[in-house]
Write a protein that holds these residues in place. Structure first.
Motif, PDB file in Angstrom:
ATOM      1  N   GLN A 110       0.828  -1.207   0.000  1.00  0.00           N
ATOM      2  CA  GLN A 110       0.000   0.000   0.000  1.00  0.00           C
ATOM      3  C   GLN A 110       0.861   1.255   0.000  1.00  0.00           C
ATOM      4  O   GLN A 110       0.570   2.208  -0.723  1.00  0.00           O
ATOM      5  N   ASP A 111       1.897   1.248   0.793  1.00  0.00           N
ATOM      6  CA  ASP A 111       2.777   2.412   0.873  1.00  0.00           C
ATOM      7  C   ASP A 111       3.521   2.643  -0.438  1.00  0.00           C
ATOM      8  O   ASP A 111       3.590   3.767  -0.938  1.00  0.00           O
ATOM      9  N   ARG A 112       4.040   1.588  -1.023  1.00  0.00           N
ATOM     10  CA  ARG A 112       4.827   1.709  -2.244  1.00  0.00           C
ATOM     11  C   ARG A 112       3.980   2.163  -3.438  1.00  0.00           C
ATOM     12  O   ARG A 112       4.412   2.971  -4.241  1.00  0.00           O
ATOM     13  N   TYR A 113       2.763   1.629  -3.552  1.00  0.00           N
ATOM     14  CA  TYR A 113       1.947   1.888  -4.740  1.00  0.00           C
ATOM     15  C   TYR A 113       0.724   2.773  -4.449  1.00  0.00           C
ATOM     16  O   TYR A 113      -0.154   2.906  -5.306  1.00  0.00           O
ATOM     17  N   ASP A 114       0.667   3.364  -3.264  1.00  0.00           N
ATOM     18  CA  ASP A 114      -0.414   4.272  -2.890  1.00  0.00           C
ATOM     19  C   ASP A 114      -1.787   3.622  -3.098  1.00  0.00           C
ATOM     20  O   ASP A 114      -2.655   4.159  -3.791  1.00  0.00           O
ATOM     21  N   VAL A 115      -1.966   2.445  -2.507  1.00  0.00           N
ATOM     22  CA  VAL A 115      -3.209   1.686  -2.620  1.00  0.00           C
ATOM     23  C   VAL A 115      -4.020   1.887  -1.337  1.00  0.00           C
ATOM     24  O   VAL A 115      -3.493   1.758  -0.233  1.00  0.00           O
ATOM     25  N   SER A 116      -5.298   2.171  -1.481  1.00  0.00           N
ATOM     26  CA  SER A 116      -6.153   2.444  -0.328  1.00  0.00           C
ATOM     27  C   SER A 116      -6.718   1.160   0.275  1.00  0.00           C
ATOM     28  O   SER A 116      -6.818   0.129  -0.389  1.00  0.00           O
ATOM     29  N   ASP A 117      -7.133   1.249   1.532  1.00  0.00           N
ATOM     30  CA  ASP A 117      -7.828   0.135   2.179  1.00  0.00           C
ATOM     31  C   ASP A 117      -9.091  -0.208   1.403  1.00  0.00           C
ATOM     32  O   ASP A 117      -9.460  -1.369   1.259  1.00  0.00           O
ATOM     33  N   GLU A 118      -9.773   0.821   0.890  1.00  0.00           N
ATOM     34  CA  GLU A 118     -11.015   0.621   0.148  1.00  0.00           C
ATOM     35  C   GLU A 118     -10.795  -0.213  -1.109  1.00  0.00           C
ATOM     36  O   GLU A 118     -11.645  -1.025  -1.477  1.00  0.00           O
ATOM     37  N   LEU A 119      -9.671  -0.031  -1.775  1.00  0.00           N
ATOM     38  CA  LEU A 119      -9.391  -0.826  -2.972  1.00  0.00           C
ATOM     39  C   LEU A 119      -9.195  -2.298  -2.608  1.00  0.00           C
ATOM     40  O   LEU A 119      -9.731  -3.193  -3.278  1.00  0.00           O
ATOM     41  N   PHE A 120      -8.461  -2.565  -1.535  1.00  0.00           N
ATOM     42  CA  PHE A 120      -8.305  -3.954  -1.081  1.00  0.00           C
ATOM     43  C   PHE A 120      -9.665  -4.561  -0.728  1.00  0.00           C
ATOM     44  O   PHE A 120      -9.953  -5.709  -1.034  1.00  0.00           O
ATOM     45  N   GLU A 121     -10.517  -3.766  -0.074  1.00  0.00           N
ATOM     46  CA  GLU A 121     -11.854  -4.242   0.281  1.00  0.00           C
ATOM     47  C   GLU A 121     -12.674  -4.539  -0.977  1.00  0.00           C
ATOM     48  O   GLU A 121     -13.381  -5.546  -1.050  1.00  0.00           O
ATOM     49  N   GLU A 122     -12.552  -3.687  -1.975  1.00  0.00           N
ATOM     50  CA  GLU A 122     -13.269  -3.893  -3.239  1.00  0.00           C
ATOM     51  C   GLU A 122     -12.819  -5.193  -3.924  1.00  0.00           C
ATOM     52  O   GLU A 122     -13.638  -5.960  -4.428  1.00  0.00           O
ATOM     53  N   VAL A 123     -11.522  -5.431  -3.925  1.00  0.00           N
ATOM     54  CA  VAL A 123     -10.981  -6.656  -4.528  1.00  0.00           C
ATOM     55  C   VAL A 123     -11.490  -7.883  -3.765  1.00  0.00           C
ATOM     56  O   VAL A 123     -11.939  -8.866  -4.361  1.00  0.00           O
ATOM     57  N   ALA A 124     -11.436  -7.832  -2.442  1.00  0.00           N
ATOM     58  CA  ALA A 124     -11.911  -8.958  -1.634  1.00  0.00           C
ATOM     59  C   ALA A 124     -13.399  -9.217  -1.881  1.00  0.00           C
ATOM     60  O   ALA A 124     -13.817 -10.369  -2.034  1.00  0.00           O
ATOM     61  N   ASN A 125     -14.191  -8.167  -1.951  1.00  0.00           N
ATOM     62  CA  ASN A 125     -15.623  -8.323  -2.222  1.00  0.00           C
ATOM     63  C   ASN A 125     -15.861  -8.949  -3.591  1.00  0.00           C
ATOM     64  O   ASN A 125     -16.691  -9.841  -3.741  1.00  0.00           O
ATOM     65  N   LYS A 126     -15.126  -8.501  -4.594  1.00  0.00           N
ATOM     66  CA  LYS A 126     -15.277  -9.030  -5.953  1.00  0.00           C
ATOM     67  C   LYS A 126     -14.927 -10.519  -5.983  1.00  0.00           C
ATOM     68  O   LYS A 126     -15.635 -11.322  -6.594  1.00  0.00           O
ATOM     69  N   HIS A 127     -13.838 -10.892  -5.343  1.00  0.00           N
ATOM     70  CA  HIS A 127     -13.440 -12.302  -5.308  1.00  0.00           C
ATOM     71  C   HIS A 127     -14.482 -13.154  -4.611  1.00  0.00           C
ATOM     72  O   HIS A 127     -14.791 -14.265  -5.059  1.00  0.00           O
ATOM     73  N   ARG A 128     -15.029 -12.672  -3.507  1.00  0.00           N
ATOM     74  CA  ARG A 128     -16.047 -13.441  -2.788  1.00  0.00           C
ATOM     75  C   ARG A 128     -17.333 -13.551  -3.615  1.00  0.00           C
ATOM     76  O   ARG A 128     -17.987 -14.588  -3.604  1.00  0.00           O
ATOM     77  N   GLU A 129     -17.687 -12.498  -4.367  1.00  0.00           N
ATOM     78  CA  GLU A 129     -18.857 -12.567  -5.249  1.00  0.00           C
ATOM     79  C   GLU A 129     -18.654 -13.643  -6.314  1.00  0.00           C
ATOM     80  O   GLU A 129     -19.563 -14.416  -6.618  1.00  0.00           O
ATOM     81  N   GLN A 130     -17.469 -13.672  -6.901  1.00  0.00           N
ATOM     82  CA  GLN A 130     -17.169 -14.679  -7.926  1.00  0.00           C
ATOM     83  C   GLN A 130     -17.162 -16.080  -7.325  1.00  0.00           C
ATOM     84  O   GLN A 130     -17.654 -17.031  -7.927  1.00  0.00           O
ATOM     85  N   ALA A 131     -16.639 -16.214  -6.121  1.00  0.00           N
ATOM     86  CA  ALA A 131     -16.595 -17.521  -5.458  1.00  0.00           C
ATOM     87  C   ALA A 131     -18.000 -18.036  -5.156  1.00  0.00           C
ATOM     88  O   ALA A 131     -18.241 -19.245  -5.199  1.00  0.00           O
ATOM     89  N   ALA A 132     -18.930 -17.134  -4.893  1.00  0.00           N
ATOM     90  CA  ALA A 132     -20.296 -17.545  -4.564  1.00  0.00           C
ATOM     91  C   ALA A 132     -20.944 -18.326  -5.704  1.00  0.00           C
ATOM     92  O   ALA A 132     -21.807 -19.155  -5.477  1.00  0.00           O
ATOM     93  N   SER A 133     -20.503 -18.082  -6.944  1.00  0.00           N
ATOM     94  CA  SER A 133     -21.080 -18.792  -8.087  1.00  0.00           C
ATOM     95  C   SER A 133     -20.222 -19.976  -8.540  1.00  0.00           C
ATOM     96  O   SER A 133     -20.536 -20.618  -9.534  1.00  0.00           O
ATOM     97  N   ASN A 134     -19.147 -20.277  -7.817  1.00  0.00           N
ATOM     98  CA  ASN A 134     -18.264 -21.387  -8.160  1.00  0.00           C
ATOM     99  C   ASN A 134     -18.530 -22.557  -7.208  1.00  0.00           C
ATOM    100  O   ASN A 134     -18.221 -22.472  -6.027  1.00  0.00           O
ATOM    101  N   PRO A 135     -19.122 -23.649  -7.706  1.00  0.00           N
ATOM    102  CA  PRO A 135     -19.446 -24.764  -6.810  1.00  0.00           C
ATOM    103  C   PRO A 135     -18.217 -25.417  -6.168  1.00  0.00           C
ATOM    104  O   PRO A 135     -18.351 -26.160  -5.201  1.00  0.00           O
ATOM    105  N   TYR A 136     -17.023 -25.136  -6.676  1.00  0.00           N
ATOM    106  CA  TYR A 136     -15.812 -25.723  -6.109  1.00  0.00           C
ATOM    107  C   TYR A 136     -15.064 -24.775  -5.168  1.00  0.00           C
ATOM    108  O   TYR A 136     -14.039 -25.144  -4.614  1.00  0.00           O
TER     109      TYR A 136
END
Length: 190
Positions: free
Chosen positions: A155-181
Motif C-alpha cells: 500500500q505504501d509503495r503503490y499508494d493503494v487504499s484500504d477501500e481498494l483492497f476491500e473492493e478486490v476482496a468483495n469481488k473475489h467473494r462474489e465470484q466464489a459464490a457462483s463457483n461450486p468448487y
C-alpha cells in the motif's frame, strides 16, 4: 530463446474440511488432473513435468508430492518438482511451471495444488510458526501480522487504499459464490 507459456486447462474438485472429506488426496489429485487435461484438450502422455504444491508443516508426511504423483497415471520419468513456500506456494507452483515451459525444459507442465491442511491437528500451533519466536515475543507479532506487513508495504509503495483492497476482496467473494468448487462461497458481510 525464450518461449511463451500459458495456462491452457484448469481442473478443480470439491473442497471440504479434511474431517469431512470422503476421498483421499490421491483421488482428488487424479480427478483434478483429469479435468485439467480434458479442459486443455491434452492427454496424460503429453505431461512431462509436474509441479506439486505442498506445505510440509501442514502435511502428515514430508513432500507429499513424491507420494501422490506416482498415482496420477503419468508416463515413467516425468519430472516432479515439489514446492513448499508457505502462503506463496500456489503462486510459486505456477511460476515454476511457466519457467519450465519458457526455458524449454518442459512442453506441458501441470500444477497440482491439493489441500495442505490434512496433517495438522493443532492448526494454530502451525500458523504460529509464521515468524521467529524472538520477533513475536519482542514485537507481539503472529501470522496475521506477518501477512499484514506485506500488504502495508505494498500500500505504501503503490499508494493503494484500504477501500481498494476491500473492493478486490468483495469481488473475489462474489465470484466464489457462483463457483461450486470454491472453499468459501458466502459473500462478505457489508
Amino acid at each position: 530463446m525464450s518461449r511463451h507459456a500459458a495456462v491452457t486447462g484448469v481442473g478443480m474438485t470439491a473442497t471440504t474440511s479434511p474431517n469431512r472429506q470422503s476421498r483421499s488426496k490421491i483421488e482428488l489429485c487424479q480427478e483434478a488432473l483429469e479435468r485439467a487435461l480434458e479442459h486443455a484438450g491434452r492427454r496424460r502422455a503429453d505431461v512431462d513435468a509436474v509441479v506439486f504444491g505442498s506445505i510440509d508443516g501442514f502435511e502428515s508426511i514430508v513432500a507429499s508430492g513424491k507420494a501422490v504423483v506416482p498415482h496420477l497415471g503419468l508416463r515413467p520419468g516425468v519430472q516432479v518438482y515439489v514446492i513448499h513456500t508457505g502462503g506463496t506456494t500456489g503462486g510459486n507452483i505456477l511460476n515454476l511451471a511457466a519457467s519450465l515451459v519458457r526455458s524449454g525444459a518442459a512442453n506441458l507442465a501441470v500444477c497440482i495444488g491439493p489441500n495442505t491442511f490434512d496433517g495438522a491437528t493443532d492448526m494454530q500451533a502451525v500458523v504460529n510458526t509464521a515468524s521467529p519466536v524472538g520477533m513475536e515475543e519482542k514485537l507481539g507479532m503472529g501470522a496475521v501480522h506477518m501477512g499484514a506487513l506485506f500488504l502495508a508495504a505494498y500500500q505504501d509503495r503503490y499508494d493503494v487504499s484500504d477501500e481498494l483492497f476491500e473492493e478486490v476482496a468483495n469481488k473475489h467473494r462474489e465470484q466464489a459464490a457462483s463457483n461450486p468448487y470454491a472453499h468459501v462461497r458466502k459473500p462478505m458481510d457489508p
